[in-house]
Design an enzyme around this catalytic site. Structure first.
Site, PDB file in Angstrom:
ATOM      1  N   LYS A 120       0.850  -1.183  -0.162  1.00  0.00           N
ATOM      2  CA  LYS A 120      -0.075  -0.030   0.055  1.00  0.00           C
ATOM      3  C   LYS A 120       0.883   1.231   0.300  1.00  0.00           C
ATOM      4  O   LYS A 120       0.356   2.274  -0.620  1.00  0.00           O
ATOM      5  CB  LYS A 120      -0.996  -0.198   1.061  1.00  0.00           C
ATOM      6  CG  LYS A 120      -1.977  -1.112   1.095  1.00  0.00           C
ATOM      7  CD  LYS A 120      -3.187  -0.936   2.110  1.00  0.00           C
ATOM      8  CE  LYS A 120      -4.049  -2.479   2.072  1.00  0.00           C
ATOM      9  NZ  LYS A 120      -5.250  -1.926   2.500  1.00  0.00           N
ATOM     10  N   GLU A 204      -2.358   7.026   8.133  1.00  0.00           N
ATOM     11  CA  GLU A 204      -3.440   7.878   7.202  1.00  0.00           C
ATOM     12  C   GLU A 204      -4.304   8.497   8.145  1.00  0.00           C
ATOM     13  O   GLU A 204      -4.888   8.098   9.185  1.00  0.00           O
ATOM     14  CB  GLU A 204      -3.670   7.437   5.868  1.00  0.00           C
ATOM     15  CG  GLU A 204      -4.882   6.402   5.990  1.00  0.00           C
ATOM     16  CD  GLU A 204      -5.025   5.645   4.856  1.00  0.00           C
ATOM     17  OE1 GLU A 204      -4.360   5.516   3.791  1.00  0.00           O
ATOM     18  OE2 GLU A 204      -6.112   5.235   4.469  1.00  0.00           O
ATOM     19  N   ARG A 296      -6.843  -8.106  -9.174  1.00  0.00           N
ATOM     20  CA  ARG A 296      -7.456  -9.415  -9.373  1.00  0.00           C
ATOM     21  C   ARG A 296      -8.681  -9.311  -9.609  1.00  0.00           C
ATOM     22  O   ARG A 296      -9.522  -8.195  -9.508  1.00  0.00           O
ATOM     23  CB  ARG A 296      -7.439 -10.051  -8.007  1.00  0.00           C
ATOM     24  CG  ARG A 296      -7.838  -9.352  -7.000  1.00  0.00           C
ATOM     25  CD  ARG A 296      -8.127 -10.161  -5.444  1.00  0.00           C
ATOM     26  NE  ARG A 296      -8.130  -9.518  -4.567  1.00  0.00           N
ATOM     27  CZ  ARG A 296      -9.309  -8.915  -3.846  1.00  0.00           C
ATOM     28  NH1 ARG A 296     -10.430  -8.987  -4.633  1.00  0.00           N
ATOM     29  NH2 ARG A 296      -9.635  -8.152  -2.903  1.00  0.00           N
TER      30      ARG A 296
HETATM   31  P1  ADP Z   1      -8.156  -3.741   3.109  1.00  0.00           P
HETATM   32  O1  ADP Z   1      -7.119  -3.723   1.884  1.00  0.00           O
HETATM   33  O2  ADP Z   1      -7.633  -4.466   4.333  1.00  0.00           O
HETATM   34  O3  ADP Z   1      -9.436  -4.286   2.652  1.00  0.00           O
HETATM   35  P2  ADP Z   1      -8.585  -0.986   2.428  1.00  0.00           P
HETATM   36  O4  ADP Z   1      -7.450   0.018   2.498  1.00  0.00           O
HETATM   37  O5  ADP Z   1      -9.265  -1.326   1.358  1.00  0.00           O
HETATM   38  O6  ADP Z   1      -8.022  -2.171   3.546  1.00  0.00           O
HETATM   39  O7  ADP Z   1      -9.945  -0.437   3.372  1.00  0.00           O
HETATM   40  C1  ADP Z   1     -11.125  -1.328   3.734  1.00  0.00           C
HETATM   41  C2  ADP Z   1     -12.086  -0.643   4.427  1.00  0.00           C
HETATM   42  O8  ADP Z   1     -11.306   0.318   5.593  1.00  0.00           O
HETATM   43  C3  ADP Z   1     -12.764   0.819   3.620  1.00  0.00           C
HETATM   44  O9  ADP Z   1     -13.555   0.393   2.895  1.00  0.00           O
HETATM   45  C4  ADP Z   1     -12.947   1.618   4.599  1.00  0.00           C
HETATM   46  O10 ADP Z   1     -13.993   1.171   5.198  1.00  0.00           O
HETATM   47  C5  ADP Z   1     -12.022   1.489   5.620  1.00  0.00           C
HETATM   48  N1  ADP Z   1     -10.937   2.680   5.626  1.00  0.00           N
HETATM   49  C6  ADP Z   1      -9.647   2.508   4.913  1.00  0.00           C
HETATM   50  N2  ADP Z   1      -8.926   3.431   5.256  1.00  0.00           N
HETATM   51  C7  ADP Z   1      -9.816   4.386   5.710  1.00  0.00           C
HETATM   52  C8  ADP Z   1      -9.638   5.898   5.991  1.00  0.00           C
HETATM   53  N3  ADP Z   1      -8.714   6.600   5.875  1.00  0.00           N
HETATM   54  N4  ADP Z   1     -10.419   6.482   6.659  1.00  0.00           N
HETATM   55  C9  ADP Z   1     -11.815   5.833   7.127  1.00  0.00           C
HETATM   56  N5  ADP Z   1     -12.166   4.478   6.750  1.00  0.00           N
HETATM   57  C10 ADP Z   1     -11.160   3.895   6.163  1.00  0.00           C
END
Ligand code: ADP
Length: 504
Positions: A120, A204, A296
């Protein structure tokens, strides 16, 4: 560039996605084989595939995640390509490279594109150089709690600590106060190590009530790339998606264009090919921020298929064979609205605890606008070894209200007896006035569904079980009497306009 026609695909996965890929290959005259672990001997993907090879015991590390065993299986059955599905080895660059070295086509992006986007922090650095807006935060992994706390101070609390190698909503921690940072940092690091074998973490801004909206992209090996619209995936529990839909009610044509172009910039930056999903968070002012790229096929790909008419698994195969994309951007004209509900073997009224056991009765809903992607059947034993996802119901309608109504009808007609499933939860969700109004955000369930809070109570559980049974009964009784007009049963019980639900 010479085409490499695929004659036989080894599907290196299980469950509904393995069945989905096998069905696609069979429909196109491509031979299929699959792998399975010992407890999966009687799984549906094993029954569906032309051939099936046992690759070890239940733990995924010793079977579905074992690169050597998967490659040996491919060799044994004479496959010329491997489809990894999602999860397991699907985003593993080492596996993609190993397929390549073994002379097998990996049906997915190249190892170098997976490497560029899989981490990431590396992905954040790469896409931001190409003008894609990021959630405010750091772009390098954090080395110490002190460094993290300083960064958090600059970003502003609340912040989210995330695993650089993360996925599946795992390894994330919200920190609201500086005093909580150090302990959250330590725990996130060890959790990341345990889950991903990599303790790197970063920080973040934690956005308040964002929407999760992602863009499906598709790129060939000739430099063409298109985006196929968005999917709204804001209905989540513990950062895991439960329902997805397309289009998103909050995306205007201008925003779609901007997000689509940002998504293409992100994948082009990595020299990407095949199918991919660029995930964004969208705030209340409709600003969008890059989250990550999933390199994917996505669980929720069928909603995009429903509105575009494309078979995305077949597109993946064609791209891997070396064909040019079958569509240009101007050919992509999504039509209507599609919703997907993830049906899992979990008890939604007891905190979504897993509900393993034998499926005694199984009957799928049937309607011209309903699709069920499943990995189960009557008599199948649901184990605790793997993800609890059983199947996905996808409903299409010319508009969102019709799609919701059709989905509710389909779920009411879906009979899975012997275990508890998430179907009653979805019925409640579909009748929730805030859901119906499209007021979605990633904290939707906490904010708008009382069910989570009162989950464990016996009384609540009984009422919910009664509601589910009653809904099914109403449907049966009504259809015995006369053709039904609309879906009054569900709406009246679960979402009476202006009234409280009996169990709220
Ligand atoms: P993963 O790869 O573990 O699925 P993601 O980065 O795709 O993680 O985030 C999954 C979920 O976590 C998002 O859909 C959201 O609900 C929450 N999330 C991720 N980053 C943030 C953020 N900076 N602020 C608020 N919610 C977040």
């Amino acid at each position: 560039m010479a085409l490499r026609p695929i004659k036989k695909v080894l599907v290196a996965n299980r469950g509904e996605i393995a069945c989905r890929v096998i069905a696609c290959c069979q429909a196109r005259g491509i031979a299929t084989a699959t792998v399975f672990s010992e407890p999966d001997r009687a799984s549906r993907h094993v029954l569906d595939a032309g051939e099936a090879i046992c690759i070890g015991p239940a733990p995924a590390r010793e079977s579905y995640l074992d690169i050597g065993k998967v490659l040996a299986a491919a060799k044994k059955c004479g496959a010329d390509a491997i489809h990894p599905g999602y999860g397991f080895l699907s985003e593993n660059a080492v596996f993609a490279a190993a397929c390549d070295e073994a002379g097998l086509l990996f049906i997915g992006p190249t190892a170098s594109a997976i490497r560029a986007l899989g981490n990431k922090t590396a992905a954040r650095q790469l896409v931001s150089r190409h003008g894609v807006p990021l959630v405010p935060g750091v772009e390098e992994p954090i080395a110490s709690a002190r460094e993290g706390l300083e960064a958090a101070g600059r970003i502003g609390f609340p912040v989210l600590i995330k695993a650089a190698a993360g996925g599946g909503g795992k390894g994330m921690r919200v920190v609201r106060e500086p005093s909580d940072f150090a302990s959250a940092f330590e725990r996130a690091g060890s959790e990341a190590m345990a889950s991903f074998g990599d303790s790197s973490i970063y920080v973040e801004k934690y956005l308040a009530s964002p929407r999760h909206i992602e863009v499906q992209v598709m790129a060939d090996l000739h430099g063409h790339a298109v985006y196929l619209g968005e999917r709204e995936c804001s209905v989540q529990r513990r950062h895991q998606k439960l329902l997805e839909e397309t289009p998103s009610v909050c995306v205007t044509p201008q925003l779609r264009l901007r997000m689509g172009e940002a998504a293409l910039a992100a994948v082009r930056a990595a020299g990407y090919s095949n199918l991919g999903t660029v995930e964004f968070l969208v705030d209340e002012e409709r600003n969008f921020f890059f989250l990550e790229v999933n390199t994917r096929l996505q669980v929720e790909h069928p909603v995009t298929e429903a509105v575009t008419g494309l078979d995305l698994v077949y597109e993946q195969i064609r791209i891997a064979e070396g064909h040019e994309l079958s569509v240009r951007q101007q050919d992509v004209q999504p039509r209507g609205h599609a919703i997907e509900c993830r049906v899992s073997a979990e008890d939604p009224f007891a905190g979504f605890v897993p509900s393993p056991g034998r499926i005694r009765v199984y009957k799928e809903p049937r309607a011209p606008w309903v699709r069920v992607d499943t990995g189960i059947y009557a008599g199948y034993e649901v184990s605790l070894h793997y993800d609890p996802l059983l199947s996905k119901v996808i409903a299409w309608g010319p508009d969102r209200a019709t799609a919701i109504e059709r989905m509710a009808d389909a779920l009411r007609d879906y009979v899975i007896e012997g275990i508890r499933t998430s179907i009653p939860f979805h019925l409640l969700l579909l009748s929730n006035p805030q859901f119906v109004a499209g007021n979605l955000a990633t904290d939707f369930i906490d904010r708008h569904m009382e069910i989570e809070q009162s989950g464990g109570s016996r009384e609540h559980r009984d009422v919910a079980a009664f509601a589910a049974a009653w809904l099914r009964h109403t449907r049966t009784a009504e259809s015995a009497k006369a053709p039904r007009a609309g879906s009054a049963g569900n709406w009246q019980l679960a979402g009476r306009p202006g009234g409280r639900r009996p169990w709220a």
